[in-house]
Design an enzyme around this catalytic site. Structure first.
Site, PDB file in Angstrom:
ATOM      1  N   CYS A   1       0.656  -1.109   0.234  1.00 48.86           N
ATOM      2  CA  CYS A   1       0.032   0.078   0.183  1.00 48.86           C
ATOM      3  C   CYS A   1       0.478   1.559  -0.136  1.00 48.86           C
ATOM      4  CB  CYS A   1      -0.627  -0.303   1.097  1.00 48.86           C
ATOM      5  SG  CYS A   1      -1.809   1.243   1.446  1.00 48.86           S
TER       6      CYS A   1
ATOM      7  N   CYS B   1      -0.622   4.027   2.115  1.00 48.45           N
ATOM      8  CA  CYS B   1      -0.490   3.619   3.507  1.00 48.45           C
ATOM      9  C   CYS B   1       1.097   3.781   3.746  1.00 48.45           C
ATOM     10  CB  CYS B   1      -0.089   2.305   4.299  1.00 48.45           C
ATOM     11  SG  CYS B   1      -2.339   2.070   3.340  1.00 48.45           S
ATOM     12  N   ASP B   2       2.352   3.847   3.195  1.00 48.01           N
ATOM     13  CA  ASP B   2       3.560   3.464   3.656  1.00 48.01           C
ATOM     14  C   ASP B   2       4.567   4.256   2.977  1.00 48.01           C
ATOM     15  OD1 ASP B   2       2.668   2.055   5.174  1.00 48.01           O
ATOM     16  OD2 ASP B   2       3.354  -0.072   4.317  1.00 48.01           O
TER      17      ASP B   2
END
Ligand code: NAP
Length: 319
Positions: A136, A139-140
């Site tokens: 992701c 997200c990261d």
């Protein structure tokens, strides 16, 4: 929520398919409960930007989830954040067992459990998940500001996420196992125009390596020559497709060889009153708008099914 209550409909899964089913079910006055084990939105919650959901030229996956979820909540639907561990079909009603020991019953069930990202299955992938291996970018990606990453995949997701990472990182290597992308032309063109992305054709990642600070290199293999080399990177982002989450599909329901559920045009399985929608259902394309369409179809069909069931139960009682 009570073990003894008989709902009209239980929806399992709160992605775009399940949430849309909930909107239509509430509008059809079905006594409905929605069960989702995580956050609402499913896969799209992790998507950086959505540019093909009608009515929104561009919207983040998170925002779209939020809007869908708020829309559902505006009908006052009963929702629970719990894990479903089994769906047990019956003649008069279907049962849905939860991880806290409760069992819910309903005349109809809509299963919208979606799926999960496919894994590379190479050494280091599981071991360094969260320490340099990610599925992701939204997200990261933040953790890789000014760094170098490798993205694996040749589909729409890999293109979109590589473009997103190019905005944050210093360099993105995009590895693909063939010499042509599967992704839509418009995304391919954007990737080719982005100078921070270097495409490594005919290349697979065979190992992910790390030191005590986290991932620091991958072993790459040329799929034509079998030649191997090491590439220094700070993170690996894997976007190589999708595995349907079919563990709740009861026996007696047809699935294809890839594990997607086969339904009729109403999204109904071979078990009357059990519907499967969204990414878990066999279909030509997997898009948010199609998942939403499935949700609409199944909820309308469930409403009809429940009405018929109630009418036949009433006849049986009066005989
Ligand atoms: P996908 O279209 O199935 O593409 C997966 C990619 O990963 C393919 O290029 C495939 O290579 C490669 N791959 C598969 N297994 C691999 C392995 N073991 N090692 C290396 N490479 C591997 O998956 P997706 O990109 O996640 O897209 C899924 C669906 O969502 C598609 O229908 C897509 O159009 C849709 N989607 C749409 C949007 C959008 O429109 N905004 C965004 C994201 C996704 P091959 O090509 O060689 O098979």
């Amino acid at each position: 929520m009570s073990d003894s209550k008989l709902y009209d409909l239980i929806i399992v899964g709160g992605g775009p398919a399940g949430l849309t089913a909930a909107i239509y079910a509430m509008r059809a006055a079905l006594d409905t409960v929605l069960i989702e084990k995580g956050v609402h939105g499913g896969q799209i919650a992790n998507t950086d930007s959505v540019e093909n959901y009608p009515g929104f030229e561009t919207i983040t996956g998170f925002e779209l989830c939020q809007k869908l979820s708020d829309h559902v909540k505006s009908y006052g639907i009963e929702m629970h954040q719990k894990e479903v561990i089994a769906i047990e079909p019956g003649i008069d009603f279907h049962s849905v067992r939860l991880d806290d020991g409760q069992t819910l019953s309903a005349r109809s069930v809509i299963l919208a459990s979606g799926g999960t990202p496919r894994k590379l299955a190479v050494p280091g992938e599981d071991k360094f998940y969260g320490k340099g291996v990610s599925y992701c970018a939204t997200c990261d990606g933040f953790f890789y500001r000014g760094k170098t990453v490798v993205v694996v995949g040749g589909g729409d997701t890999a293109m979109e996420e590589a473009l997103f990472l190019a905005k944050i990182t210093q360099k993105v290597y995009l590895t693909h196992r063939r010499d042509a992308f599967r992704a839509s032309r418009i995304l391919q063109q954007r990737v080719k125009a982005e100078c921070k992305i270097e495409v490594l054709w005919n290349t697979v990642v065979t190992e992910i390596k790390a030191d005590d600070k986290g991932v620091n290199a991958v072993t790459l293999q040329d799929t034509k020559t079998s030649e191997k080399r090491e590439l220094a990177i700070d993170g690996v982002f894997v976007f190589i497709g999708f595995v349907p989450d079919n563990k709740l599909v009861p026996s007696g329901v047809d699935m294809n060889a890839q594990g997607y559920v086969i339904t009729d045009e109403k999204c109904e399985t071979r078990i009357p009153g059990l519907f499967v929608i969204g990414d878990l259902r066999q279909k030509y394309a997997r898009q948010i708008v199609i998942a939403a369409g499935d949700g609409c179809t199944a909820a309308l069909a469930a409403a009809h099914y429940v009405e018929m069931k109630k009418a036949s139960d009433a006849c049986t009682l009066s005989e």
